[in-house]
Motif scaffolding. Structure first.
Motif, PDB file in Angstrom:
ATOM      1  N   PHE A  59       0.858  -1.486  -0.294  1.00  0.00           N
ATOM      2  CA  PHE A  59      -0.032  -0.327  -0.005  1.00  0.00           C
ATOM      3  C   PHE A  59       0.948   1.394  -0.181  1.00  0.00           C
ATOM      4  CE2 PHE A  59      -3.963  -1.639   1.587  1.00  0.00           C
ATOM      5  CZ  PHE A  59      -4.713  -2.322   0.759  1.00  0.00           C
ATOM      6  N   GLN A  60       1.653   0.741   0.320  1.00  0.00           N
ATOM      7  CA  GLN A  60       2.784   2.469   0.802  1.00  0.00           C
ATOM      8  C   GLN A  60       3.349   2.119  -1.301  1.00  0.00           C
ATOM      9  OE1 GLN A  60       6.342   2.910   3.767  1.00  0.00           O
ATOM     10  NE2 GLN A  60       4.842   1.126   5.323  1.00  0.00           N
ATOM     11  N   THR A  61       3.413   1.839  -1.370  1.00  0.00           N
ATOM     12  CA  THR A  61       4.214   2.115  -2.827  1.00  0.00           C
ATOM     13  C   THR A  61       2.955   2.093  -3.666  1.00  0.00           C
ATOM     14  OG1 THR A  61       5.383  -0.362  -2.119  1.00  0.00           O
ATOM     15  CG2 THR A  61       5.123   0.397  -4.972  1.00  0.00           C
ATOM     16  N   LEU A  62       1.991   1.842  -4.213  1.00  0.00           N
ATOM     17  CA  LEU A  62       0.548   2.547  -4.414  1.00  0.00           C
ATOM     18  C   LEU A  62       0.294   3.334  -4.215  1.00  0.00           C
ATOM     19  CD1 LEU A  62      -1.532  -1.119  -4.303  1.00  0.00           C
ATOM     20  CD2 LEU A  62      -0.488  -0.256  -6.079  1.00  0.00           C
ATOM     21  N   ASN A  63       0.721   4.030  -2.983  1.00  0.00           N
ATOM     22  CA  ASN A  63       0.406   5.942  -2.203  1.00  0.00           C
ATOM     23  C   ASN A  63       1.110   6.010  -3.617  1.00  0.00           C
ATOM     24  OD1 ASN A  63      -2.702   5.765  -0.791  1.00  0.00           O
ATOM     25  ND2 ASN A  63      -0.831   4.889   0.548  1.00  0.00           N
ATOM     26  N   LYS A  64       2.485   6.514  -2.979  1.00  0.00           N
ATOM     27  CA  LYS A  64       3.646   6.961  -4.488  1.00  0.00           C
ATOM     28  C   LYS A  64       3.278   7.143  -4.901  1.00  0.00           C
ATOM     29  CE  LYS A  64       8.756   6.796  -5.229  1.00  0.00           C
ATOM     30  NZ  LYS A  64       8.570   8.682  -4.601  1.00  0.00           N
ATOM     31  N   LEU A  65       3.020   5.838  -5.935  1.00  0.00           N
ATOM     32  CA  LEU A  65       2.953   6.055  -7.269  1.00  0.00           C
ATOM     33  C   LEU A  65       1.780   7.081  -7.589  1.00  0.00           C
ATOM     34  CD1 LEU A  65       2.014   2.006  -8.075  1.00  0.00           C
ATOM     35  CD2 LEU A  65       3.976   4.260 -10.091  1.00  0.00           C
ATOM     36  N   LYS A  66       0.248   6.632  -6.735  1.00  0.00           N
ATOM     37  CA  LYS A  66      -0.628   7.589  -6.917  1.00  0.00           C
ATOM     38  C   LYS A  66      -0.455   9.574  -6.651  1.00  0.00           C
ATOM     39  CE  LYS A  66      -4.598   9.101  -3.736  1.00  0.00           C
ATOM     40  NZ  LYS A  66      -4.600   8.566  -3.123  1.00  0.00           N
TER      41      LYS A  66
END
Lengths: 361, 511
Positions: free
Chosen positions: B177-184
């Motif tokens: 989720f941290q990765t996805l938030n960064k992508l976002k």
């Protein structure tokens, strides 16, 4: 781009009809081939499919040949089909056929010139055992060391052929044969001779055995748990393990049965139509039976019909060579077409063709 | 960046006999995490396959940043900036990470360059990954990283993720989720497919809910309760399975010191596993896929044999016995893989009923099959477990996943097992069928059977288990009462983050 897509529920009627359609298409394509060779296509097709059975002059000779040729094909193909159903590929039936003939004839000749009525039954048992033992070699190697049964059984064919040559030149050579290769002719040895049961039909014990094998295989596959396990192993090996099938036992059973039946075919051939062990005793029944097994789609009744059809094309092919002087290569192409069309139609029964338009990327 | 990235209008796709998508419309904004929520069979997969160019819609249209968008094949979709991480990884075990990534590229650069790029991207997004490691040695979470990095190398505008957390421990989900938030935060839109409501509530900005191929609602997940979303998804009030008994009896299954080498080189070795299950009890075994679940099931069903006293049923040694001998002693099993393992795809349901029922249902006599008995047994299963099929003569392959699963579970339950071992009993099954299967397991336990449920669905395990344990790299965690376990404790039992480094997303943002 052309794609094949598996049909969810293949039509049963179509599956049953494909062999007939394949024969029909083969007639058309074969007719074109014969026409291109400058022969009358209708006459050629008639000579192959009709004359062997109904020609007023030749039929009396060729009609019994139908059973004589179909018998060993069916007997061997039934044995092979059990293994093929389970994904066990015995390609060496030819070798098992030879070994059955050598062992069976050997037992008969060992008692020459005894006239005991026990001799023929003993030969039958020895023939079956010979084929069985030869098939046990790839079976045990596979079970113990995981070798590939296709390679081992195939290679053993050539070993068996060498053994056959050695036997007809050495141990089993006719002592009264003036040094010619080949054993005594069993036709002249009543106790060991597998003669015609009904004169003029070609019917001998081997044909009886083939019919019994068809019935036995049918009951096994449809009514017995062992047959169910064979089919299950072929369709879903992991599910078979889960169901409790012992793969080792199944391999031994399938290869053993195929070997024993091929051995029987060899014995009935050597003691009947062939008459003697000779260098060129085997004529490829063991390999042709593989085609018969698939032509009959590994179903016992199908194999029975396929064996008869195959025998018919052989006899008819010979007749066409003789009467229309068609080259033997053309006859082989014709037989190849039959298998080709059957497999092609088979594929189309189970899959549908999708032509996907390749879009611009 | 704001504005609409992808707009979907009236997409419809019908297959023979079923409308997979019926007039579905929604928008994905730039830099948004958009959830696509629905049960199995709701049409989520078909929808994303249309976006990814794998399936062509029958009608309806898509626009991409205002322009018409109709990718004829995945290559075209990728060229526009769509990337997808599939639920089932398409990786080769025997190759290393960089080689696997190269296989998915149109024009792979040299291995050295590629390895360098993989390192750079993986560090930028907090997904540490060594390009030279063999994929067969990676954990499920690390394999997913390979797939994600494969996508990120294309610099996507829209990243589609299909059920990404089903193979992760709670700690690994946190990292993802941290990765996805960064992508976002960098402006990448994410289309996130799931049926897990809590994670959608934490992660997603917007949700579209599909039911039976139709768009039945949209919501802002953070403002909507999980229960409300679930009811939109199912279209009905949810029925929670009920249990009737709490007391447990004698030890029925006793596994002690079970160790087993796997049959294939990338299998998991079972290491010294101990546990007992009592009559009337359900033991839930969690764990990320590939940590020994299949191997444990095989060791209990009898497909793999060990020394006699490693597995005991009612005190009797059965570790050396094959499947049918164990069935005779009352221990039955249902493997995870329905087609090809639990059932033979091309055989009829009657034949599949015989497959495991031959022994306990007495369906053979002197080796001859009692087909009318087998048919009756198959019909019983179909009736008792509400298997939707035109008849028992149908091939197993023709049934939907949920119906076949009901058949597989029903086949074992109706044989009155004393010990039942099931692996992933509700995998890929719709909510109603899943509830029916769970209820059947609870009822069976209430009748005094000992049940082992191996599953990756933690909610399911918490719902029906009395005690809980987890498999991690072929070892069994301590087994603890299920009531009162926190999600953190469960995650640690499952192996925590599996040694995966925690994402460090604040550094190296210049990718």
């Amino acid at each position: 781009m052309i794609k094949l897509e598996k049909r969810p529920q293949p039509s049963r009627a179509l599956a049953l009809a494909t062999p007939l359609i394949a024969v029909f298409i083969t007639m058309i394509a074969g007719g074109l081939l014969f026409w291109a060779l400058g022969k009358n296509p209708f006459e050629a097709i008639r000579t192959i499919f009709w004359d062997p059975l109904f020609h007023e002059q030749f039929a009396s000779y060729s009609r019994p040949q139908l059973l004589v040729k179909a018998g060993p094909l069916i007997l061997i193909a039934i044995g092979l089909s059990l293994g093929f159903r389970a994904g066990i590929w015995n390609i060496g039936a030819e070798g098992q056929y030879i070994m059955g003939a050598i062992c069976g004839a050997g037992v008969g000749l060992a008692f020459y010139p005894s006239e005991s009525f026990l001799i023929f039954p003993m030969m039958v048992v020895a023939g079956a055992l010979g084929g069985w033992a030869w098939a046990m070699i790839p079976a045990l190697l596979k079970v113990k060391f995981g070798t590939n049964e296709i390679l081992v059984s195939l290679m053993l064919v050539y070993v068996a052929e060498q053994l056959l040559a050695s036997m007809s030149l050495g141990l089993l050579r006719n002592p009264e044969g003036h040094g010619f290769p080949g054993s005594r002719n069993l036709k002249d040895y009543a106790a060991a001779h597998n003669g015609e049961l009904i004169a003029g039909t070609g019917m001998h014990w081997g044909i009886v055995a083939a019919f019994i094998a068809v019935i036995f295989a049918y009951v096994l596959l449809n009514r017995h748990i062992l047959g169910f396990n064979i089919r299950l192993t072929g369709e879903a090996p992991r599910a078979a393990r889960f169901a409790g099938v012992n793969p080792t036992r199944l391999i031994l059973f399938c290869l053993g049965t195929a070997g024993a039946l091929a051995g029987l075919a060899g014995l009935f051939e050597v003691s009947g139509p062939a008459g003697q062990i000779s260098i060129d005793f085997n004529v490829g029944y063991g390999f042709t039976a593989i085609i018969v097994a698939f032509l009959g789609r590994l179903h016992p009744v199908g194999i029975l019909l396929a064996g008869l059809l195959m025998a018919l094309t052989y006899i008819g092919g010979e007749l066409a060579q003789l009467m229309l002087s068609l080259p033997s290569a053309a006859i082989q192409v014709f037989q190849g077409m039959l298998l080709f069309f059957l497999l092609a139609l088979d594929l189309l029964t189970n899959y549908r063709i999708r032509i996907a338009v390749k879009g611009a990327a | 960046m704001t504005g609409t990235l992808l707009s979907i209008r009236g997409l419809t796709k019908a297959y023979p006999g079923v409308v997979a998508n019926d007039n579905v419309s929604f928008d994905i904004q730039e830099g948004e995490v958009h959830a696509l929520l629905g049960e199995n069979g709701a049409g989520k997969s078909t929808l994303v396959k249309m976006i990814y160019g794998l399936v062509k819609p029958d009608s309806g249209e898509m626009t991409w940043r205002g322009g018409a968008f109709a990718p004829p094949e995945p290559k075209a979709a990728r060229a526009s900036g769509v990337a997808m991480v599939f639920q089932h990884f398409s990786l080769f075990d025997a190759l290393n990470v960089a080689e696997n990534v190269a296989l998915g590229m149109e024009n792979p650069p040299s291995m050295r360059d590629l390895a360098r790029r993989i390192r750079r991207v993986s560090e930028a997004y907090g997904l540490p990954l060594d390009p030279n490691r063999t994929v067969g040695d990676l954990s499920a979470g690390e394999r997913q990283r390979v797939e994600i990095i494969r996508c990120l190398l294309q610099d996507p505008k829209l990243l589609i993720m299909d059920e990404p957390t089903s193979v992760l421990t709670p700690q690994e989900v946190e990292i993802l989720f941290q990765t996805l938030n960064k992508l976002k935060s960098e402006g990448t839109s994410i289309l996130y497919i799931s049926h897990k409501l809590e994670e959608i509530r934490t992660l997603c900005d917007h949700a579209t809910i599909l039911r039976l191929g139709k768009n039945v609602g949209e919501c802002v997940p953070a403002d909507t309760s999980a229960r409300d979303m679930a009811e939109l998804m199912v279209g009905d009030t949810l029925q929670t399975p009920t249990r009737t008994t709490e007391k447990t009896g004698d030890v029925m299954l006793d596994v002690s010191g079970l160790s087993l080498e796997p049959s294939n080189p990338f299998g998991t070795t079972l290491k010294n596993i101990h546990f007992t299950v009592h009559a009337g009890e359900i033991l839930g075994l969690g764990g990320v896929a590939g940590n020994g679940q299949d191997e444990l099931l095989a060791a209990l069903s009898g497909e793999s044999t060990t020394w006699p006293d490693a597995v005991k049923v009612k005190g009797e040694d059965v570790g050396h016995l094959g499947p049918n001998a164990r069935r005779a002693r009352g221990i039955l099993a249902a493997p995870e893989e329905r087609l090809g393992h639990a059932a033979a795809p091309d055989m009829s349901l009657v034949e599949n009923a015989l497959l495991t029922g031959a022994m306990r249902k007495g369906l053979t006599q002197n080796g001859f099959v009692n087909w009318s008995g087998s048919t009756a047994f198959a019909d019983d299963i179909i009736k008792a477990f509400d298997v939707r099929t035109p008849g028992s003569d149908r091939a197993a392959r023709s049934l939907s996943g949920g119906n076949l699963q009901k058949f597989v579970i029903g086949r074992e339950v109706l044989q009155d097992p004393e010990v039942l071992v099931v692996n992933q009993p509700t995998w890929g099954v719709d909510a109603a069928a899943a509830a029916a299967i769970r209820q059947a397991l609870l009822d069976l336990a209430a009748k005094g059977a000992a049940i082992v449920v191996i599953s990756q669905d933690l909610d399911e395990l918490m719902e029906i288990s009395d005690r809980f344990g987890a498999l991690n790299e072929g070892r069994m965690s301590d087994i603890r009462p299920a009531a009162g376990l926190t999600i953190d404790e469960i995650g640690l039992m499952m192996g925590g983050a599996h040694g995966m480094e925690v994402a460090h997303i604040d550094e190296g943002a210049g990718a």
